[in-house]
Scaffold this active site. Structure first.
Site, short mmCIF file in Angstrom:
data_model
loop_
_atom_site.label_atom_id
_atom_site.label_comp_id
_atom_site.label_asym_id
_atom_site.label_seq_id
_atom_site.Cartn_x
_atom_site.Cartn_y
_atom_site.Cartn_z
N CYS A 71 1.04 -1.19 0.54
CA CYS A 71 0.14 -0.45 0.07
C CYS A 71 0.32 1.04 -0.49
CB CYS A 71 -0.57 0.21 1.10
SG CYS A 71 -1.98 1.36 1.15
N HIS A 162 -2.84 -4.16 -11.04
CA HIS A 162 -3.52 -3.14 -11.38
C HIS A 162 -4.62 -3.17 -12.90
CE1 HIS A 162 -3.29 -0.44 -7.45
NE2 HIS A 162 -1.82 -1.57 -8.00
N GLU A 211 -10.54 -0.43 -4.68
CA GLU A 211 -9.39 -1.82 -4.39
C GLU A 211 -10.07 -2.70 -3.96
OE1 GLU A 211 -6.36 0.16 -1.94
OE2 GLU A 211 -7.20 2.16 -1.76
N CYS A 220 -5.32 5.91 -3.84
CA CYS A 220 -4.02 4.44 -4.17
C CYS A 220 -3.26 4.66 -4.54
CB CYS A 220 -5.63 3.51 -4.70
SG CYS A 220 -4.20 1.68 -4.56
N GLY A 223 -1.91 2.29 -7.28
CA GLY A 223 -2.97 2.58 -7.85
C GLY A 223 -2.49 4.38 -8.54
#
Length: 278
Positions: A71, A162, A211, A220, A223
């Site tokens: 993360c 992703h 997510e 994110c 992301g």
């Protein structure tokens, strides 16, 4: 259990200092503390732990209890936590994650970290390594079927998978309706995070994100990195130039370097501290 709630441009997690606390069942604890009505409220749980490979180790759990690999926003918050709470006096630290070692540069102001630059490592474009059920060296701007409609995605891994897709209207999307179909698409055996992108100008994109395991979040970090990489690979931007990614919670600044390395720069904030009986 003592905790600190922190957020990186609205991506909020519950952080626990595991140098002092023990969390025997983090999957269940994450579900409890993440609940915004009956718990603390957050996108998940992050454990800050000792490491024999780096200065610190991170384990992160989504709101549904599933463990994530990485993360980006949490890495920045950990950098702030360990510096602000005296666990380190260094401004350059290493962090062990399930996706490898990440390198953080901390920028304190008046004794507190405000901004963190994270070397996120190299972007992964090969489908088998993302992972996804597709062959070839990349999956860039290729069609897939989602809920009976053809959409084009670019697949990138930043330590977690992703799918980046471009839309004309980011704000008008009903992510609660369309997000689960992307997340559980059969192309992605470990599910997938999905970024919905609009290119605003020669150095800026707007993004919303669904997510896996948490639903829509306000930001994110991985992301945003994946979106920047995909936008370079699709010809919108050039490598080596900083791209502004505008998310619901604020802005992140991403650079996709010539060697494939991705740098992420952004803020980290402490919301509050407390104790909870779990």
């Amino acid at each position: 259990m003592k905790f600190t709630k922190m957020q990186g441009i609205g991506n909020d997690y519950i952080y626990v200092n595991c140098f002092e606390e023990k969390v025997p069942d983090p999957e269940r604890v994450s579900q409890i503390v993440s609940d915004r009505h009956f718990g603390i409220g957050g996108d998940g749980l992050v454990l800050i732990m000792p490491s024999d490979k780096a200065d610190f180790r991170m384990r992160m759990f989504n709101a549904d209890g599933s463990e994530g690999n990485m993360c980006g926003n949490a890495t920045r918050c950990i950098g702030k936590f360990v510096y602000d709470n005296g666990l380190t006096d260094k401004t350059e630290i290493t962090l062990e994650t399930r996706s490898g070692i990440k390198y953080l540069t901390l920028y304190p102001e008046n004794g507190k970290v405000k901004t963190v630059l994270v070397n996120m490592g190299k972007a992964i474009l090969k489908p088998s390594d993302i992972p996804m059920n597709a062959e070839g060296d990349s999956f860039i701007n290729k069609p897939i079927e989602v809920s009976g409609k053809e959409v084009f995605i670019t697949a990138v891994s930043m330590g977690n998978p992703h799918a980046v897709t471009y839309v004309e209207d980011v704000d008008g999307l009903e992510l609660e309706k369309i997000g689960p179909a992307y997340e559980n698409h059969p192309l992605f055996p470990e599910r997938v995070n999905t970024e919905f992108i609009k290119v605003l100008d020669s150095h800026t994109i707007q993004m919303r994100v669904w997510e896996r395991g948490s639903g829509e979040t306000w930001a994110c970090g991985t992301g945003a990195c994946a979106a920047a990489v995909a936008s370079v690979e699709n010809g919108y931007f050039r490598r080596g130039e900083e791209i502004t990614v505008k998310l619901r919670g604020g802005d992140l600044f991403i650079t996709y370097k010539e060697d494939g390395t991705v740098l992420m720069r952004g803020p980290a904030e402490t919301v509050f501290t407390g104790e909870i009986d779990v």
